[in-house]
Design a protein around this motif. Sequence first.
Motif, short mmCIF file in Angstrom:
data_model
loop_
_atom_site.label_atom_id
_atom_site.label_comp_id
_atom_site.label_asym_id
_atom_site.label_seq_id
_atom_site.Cartn_x
_atom_site.Cartn_y
_atom_site.Cartn_z
N CYS A 276 47.16 36.26 29.94
CA CYS A 276 46.52 37.40 30.65
C CYS A 276 47.58 37.86 31.49
CB CYS A 276 45.46 36.79 31.57
SG CYS A 276 44.85 37.67 32.96
N THR A 277 47.34 39.30 31.60
CA THR A 277 48.34 40.06 32.33
C THR A 277 47.39 40.75 33.58
OG1 THR A 277 49.67 40.44 30.63
CG2 THR A 277 50.06 41.90 32.57
N LEU A 278 47.63 40.71 34.81
CA LEU A 278 46.81 41.24 35.89
C LEU A 278 47.47 42.32 36.33
CD1 LEU A 278 45.51 38.11 37.77
CD2 LEU A 278 43.96 39.88 36.43
N VAL A 279 46.90 43.54 36.50
CA VAL A 279 47.58 44.50 37.47
C VAL A 279 46.58 44.70 38.87
CG1 VAL A 279 48.15 46.90 37.28
CG2 VAL A 279 48.07 45.93 35.37
N MET A 280 47.28 44.39 39.92
CA MET A 280 46.53 44.48 41.21
C MET A 280 47.35 45.16 42.17
SD MET A 280 45.59 40.27 41.43
CE MET A 280 44.03 40.60 42.48
N GLN A 281 46.63 45.75 42.99
CA GLN A 281 46.98 46.82 44.17
C GLN A 281 47.05 46.21 45.56
OE1 GLN A 281 44.99 50.55 44.45
NE2 GLN A 281 46.88 51.72 45.01
N ARG A 282 48.05 46.26 46.22
CA ARG A 282 48.12 45.82 47.48
C ARG A 282 47.06 46.68 48.40
NH1 ARG A 282 52.48 44.71 52.42
NH2 ARG A 282 50.96 45.26 53.94
N GLY A 283 46.41 46.00 49.42
CA GLY A 283 45.68 46.97 50.14
C GLY A 283 46.49 47.78 51.28
N GLY A 284 45.98 48.72 51.64
CA GLY A 284 46.47 49.77 52.69
C GLY A 284 46.87 49.05 54.15
N ARG B 221 43.15 44.24 33.71
CA ARG B 221 43.66 42.97 33.38
C ARG B 221 43.55 43.14 31.92
NH1 ARG B 221 38.01 40.75 34.33
NH2 ARG B 221 37.50 39.73 32.62
N ILE B 222 44.71 42.56 31.24
CA ILE B 222 44.95 42.37 29.66
C ILE B 222 44.80 41.37 29.12
CG2 ILE B 222 46.66 43.12 27.83
CD1 ILE B 222 47.74 45.23 29.91
N HIS B 223 44.12 40.82 28.11
CA HIS B 223 44.04 39.66 27.50
C HIS B 223 44.89 39.79 26.08
CE1 HIS B 223 40.85 37.40 29.73
NE2 HIS B 223 41.53 37.93 30.84
N THR C 82 42.58 40.51 21.42
CA THR C 82 43.28 41.09 22.49
C THR C 82 42.48 42.31 23.14
OG1 THR C 82 45.45 40.70 21.43
CG2 THR C 82 45.04 42.71 22.79
N TYR C 83 42.37 42.41 24.40
CA TYR C 83 41.51 43.47 24.87
C TYR C 83 42.01 43.48 26.47
CZ TYR C 83 38.60 40.22 27.83
OH TYR C 83 37.87 39.63 28.89
N SER C 84 41.92 44.82 26.91
CA SER C 84 42.09 44.92 28.22
C SER C 84 40.84 45.48 29.12
CB SER C 84 43.13 45.64 28.45
OG SER C 84 42.91 47.22 28.52
#
Length: 289
Positions: A281-289, A274-276, A34-36
Amino acid sequence: MTYNPQQIIAKGPRQVAETAAEAIDNDAWLEGATYSILEEDEDRNIWRIDAFPTTEEEDQRLQELLAEYPELIVTADQLADADWLAMALSGLPPVRAGRFFVYGIHDRGKKPLNAVNLRIEAGAAFGTGHHGTTVGCLWAYNDLLKKHHYERVLDVGAGTGVLAIAAAKTGTKYAVGTDIDAISVRISNENAKLNSAGARFVWANGLNHKDVRKDAPYDLVFANILARPLVGLSQSIKLALRPGGTVILSGLLRTQERFVKAAYLSKGFRVVRRIHRDAWCTLVMQRGG
Ligand SMILES: C[S@@+](CC[C@H](N)C(=O)[O-])C[C@H]1O[C@@H](n2cnc3c(N)ncnc32)[C@H](O)[C@@H]1O
């Protein structure tokens, strides 16, 4: 000898941290570790890996592997006995994920005073909080809350409603969940009542419903479904988010990360974290402006 769990932290330039993370993924000894990995300082291009070994062997292998990258500064912190990760990994209910404590009726006597307590009865729905994908979402959300407030949150594929309820219990004014499965919607609504949470749930396929559009644009969207629907929904999720809004994607396997990431990158999102955990896998992503 019992292993004293520790958190291994490695910080350095993005490229190096990403290469080391890829090496963890490809290392046979670390299968399931487990890592992020997340951006720590955008201006200085510093990224950090947090790894949570569960055995002495895993610990040693992680330290050896990270030592191969001299540009990374590697430190280790002893974890408290009651750390959420150790509790979650024990596989026993209830589950602690940062500030969140997810429990069923039988554990109501164990509620901590200092946690956001979520009583979740699963019935026929998915999401007691024990699955790696749900824990990944709660963990990511817990850390985002340290710096942000989310007024409008959408949970696509709500299951038991645990994520939308977590949002409603941490100050979100408009917490909306959707599920393709009518039973899950009923259970989510019941769980919202049990928690006195102002979250509402809609029976819908993805985001395609007027009662979902009503509260858009959202500041944050959770989507814990499977890789293929996540890719299929990428455009709708983008349109439902305000520019600069955040999506937490889960339900994908580590091996599917590139496929899902590519769909969102091509729509102007950037990876924040990202978290494994286990094979997930969990991904955190940000929408562009
Ligand atoms: C893995 S569970 C996640 C449950 C909960 N959000 C959690 O994190 O524990 C996925 C849920 O998504 C629902 N689902 C799958 N495809 C969907 C779609 N296209 N639109 C809405 N819900 C969907 C399933 O019925 C299931 O309840």
